[in-house]
Motif scaffolding. Structure first.
Motif, mmCIF file in Angstrom:
data_model
loop_
_atom_site.group_PDB
_atom_site.id
_atom_site.type_symbol
_atom_site.label_atom_id
_atom_site.label_comp_id
_atom_site.label_asym_id
_atom_site.label_seq_id
_atom_site.Cartn_x
_atom_site.Cartn_y
_atom_site.Cartn_z
ATOM 1 N N GLU A 25 -8.470 2.338 -9.640
ATOM 2 C CA GLU A 25 -7.037 2.504 -9.397
ATOM 3 C C GLU A 25 -6.689 3.259 -8.124
ATOM 4 O O GLU A 25 -5.514 3.483 -7.849
ATOM 5 N N GLY A 26 -7.663 3.658 -7.360
ATOM 6 C CA GLY A 26 -7.388 4.416 -6.140
ATOM 7 C C GLY A 26 -8.676 4.829 -5.490
ATOM 8 O O GLY A 26 -9.391 4.036 -4.920
ATOM 9 N N HIS A 39 -7.410 9.987 -6.709
ATOM 10 C CA HIS A 39 -6.164 9.334 -6.325
ATOM 11 C C HIS A 39 -5.897 8.151 -7.239
ATOM 12 O O HIS A 39 -6.783 7.310 -7.457
ATOM 13 N N LYS A 41 -3.165 5.121 -7.473
ATOM 14 C CA LYS A 41 -2.104 4.449 -6.723
ATOM 15 C C LYS A 41 -1.160 3.739 -7.677
ATOM 16 O O LYS A 41 -1.572 2.883 -8.449
ATOM 17 N N ARG A 42 0.114 4.128 -7.624
ATOM 18 C CA ARG A 42 1.128 3.462 -8.430
ATOM 19 C C ARG A 42 2.343 3.146 -7.539
ATOM 20 O O ARG A 42 2.345 2.170 -6.828
ATOM 21 N N LEU A 46 4.401 9.974 -4.100
ATOM 22 C CA LEU A 46 3.071 10.551 -4.294
ATOM 23 C C LEU A 46 3.198 12.022 -4.657
ATOM 24 O O LEU A 46 3.855 12.797 -3.947
ATOM 25 N N THR A 72 2.109 9.459 -13.852
ATOM 26 C CA THR A 72 1.872 8.019 -13.881
ATOM 27 C C THR A 72 2.863 7.276 -14.767
ATOM 28 O O THR A 72 3.204 6.118 -14.488
ATOM 29 N N TRP A 76 4.835 6.985 -10.559
ATOM 30 C CA TRP A 76 4.490 7.659 -9.315
ATOM 31 C C TRP A 76 2.985 7.589 -9.071
ATOM 32 O O TRP A 76 2.199 7.434 -10.003
ATOM 33 N N SER A 77 2.621 7.709 -7.822
ATOM 34 C CA SER A 77 1.208 7.822 -7.467
ATOM 35 C C SER A 77 0.793 9.290 -7.529
ATOM 36 O O SER A 77 1.634 10.184 -7.480
ATOM 37 N N PHE A 110 3.730 6.216 1.709
ATOM 38 C CA PHE A 110 4.602 6.615 0.612
ATOM 39 C C PHE A 110 5.965 7.016 1.146
ATOM 40 O O PHE A 110 6.073 7.605 2.222
#
Length: 303
Positions: A25-26, A39, A41-42, A46, A72, A76-77, A110
């Motif tokens: 996911e990151g 990290h 990522k969404r 951030l 999350t 949000w990331s 971001f």
């Protein structure tokens, strides 16, 4: 771990799960032997958090960095920095990591970046926000520095005194100058925390006083059920002093806060204040401790 599975038995197992999560996911990176970065990522916001990794493993709900679900679930990331020791993140590997993120334009992807932390994490959030000019900083009871030259009055955190706070990302009050806004929460009646807070200056610094909360402000916010709205509004940049202080009024009904306030008043040896406070508390609830303290205070006043 993420879907209700049993938590990993050892720290090495847990770190392997974090590594796998980061890969999917990151990213997950070990920054030398003292720090770790995860990290996820969404969305376009951030949240960069800082904490002690061992405390996450031992005490963390779900064994995840602070606010993982909180962040999350809002889409949000997240970039969670974790320390293996009380390092205050004073490590060349951490400096190089943030230098690289800045030079590679990581933060530019971001729309909004928020650096968040408390105490040691609050220091780090302020210090490393310099890697992302225009970011928002949310710092709870932060230290400005532990340099023996600049903060010889700081008697806590002896373990970190020998660390170098004079190099890159060192003096937190200077590092936040490029931030868009800095929300700094502290207790003005906690002398050392208040001295650190006084070193943060600038039009972008919003100081919010949490009177009689002590150093562990966030834990009291959790008890009062106001942590999430405070953090949410800080992240959005919409938190105002009137709204914040209205939320703090919830402390008046908290039993722990009431007991601690009674102890403070008794130490000041002002029986009339003790009697008034006990009368106010007893007007809202029962309490043998407060009835006893009120009788003792009135007895003093009559002599």
């Amino acid at each position: 771990m993420m879907d209700g599975d049993a938590s990993p038995a050892t720290k090495s197992d847990w770190r392997e799960e974090l590594r796998q999560l980061g890969a999917s996911e990151g990213f997950y990176e070990e920054l030398g032997d003292k720090h770790t970065a995860l990290h996820i990522k969404r969305g376009s916001t951030l949240i960069v958090t800082f904490e002690n990794l061992d405390h996450v493993f031992e005490d963390g709900e779900g064994k995840m960095p602070w606010g993982f679900d909180f962040v999350t679930k809002r889409g949000w990331s997240m970039l969670g920095l974790m320390a293996h020791d009380w390092t205050w993140y004073r490590d060349e590997d951490v400096y190089a990591f943030f230098d690289r993120l800045k030079s590679e334009g990581f933060f530019d992807s971001f729309e909004r970046v928020v650096f968040y932390g408390a105490s040691m994490g609050g220091y780090a959030a302020a210090a490393f926000s310099a890697a992302c000019p225009g970011a928002t900083v949310v710092a709870i009871s932060p230290q400005a520095t532990l340099s023996r030259t600049d903060a010889s009055w700081e008697t806590r955190y002896r373990k970190a005194w020998k660390r170098d706070f004079s190099t890159r990302y060192g003096y937190a009050p200077d590092m936040v100058q490029s931030a868009e806004k800095v929300f700094l929460f502290y207790d003005p009646f906690a002398p050392l925390d208040a001295m650190h807070a006084a070193l943060f200056r600038g039009d972008n610094v919003v100081k919010l006083r949490c009177r009689y909360f002590g150093h562990r402000i966030a834990s009291m916010w959790i008890r009062l059920g106001i942590l999430k709205p405070i953090v949410e509004q800080s992240i959005a940049g919409t938190l105002t002093e009137p709204v914040f202080y209205k939320m703090l009024r919830a402390r008046r009904e908290d039993a722990r806060f009431q007991r601690e306030m009674l102890e403070r008043l008794e130490k000041k040896d002002r029986p009339w204040l003790v009697a008034m406070y006990c009368d106010a508390v007893l007007g809202r609830r029962g309490g043998p401790k407060f009835r006893q303290a009120m009788r003792a205070a009135r007895k003093k006043m009559s002599h």
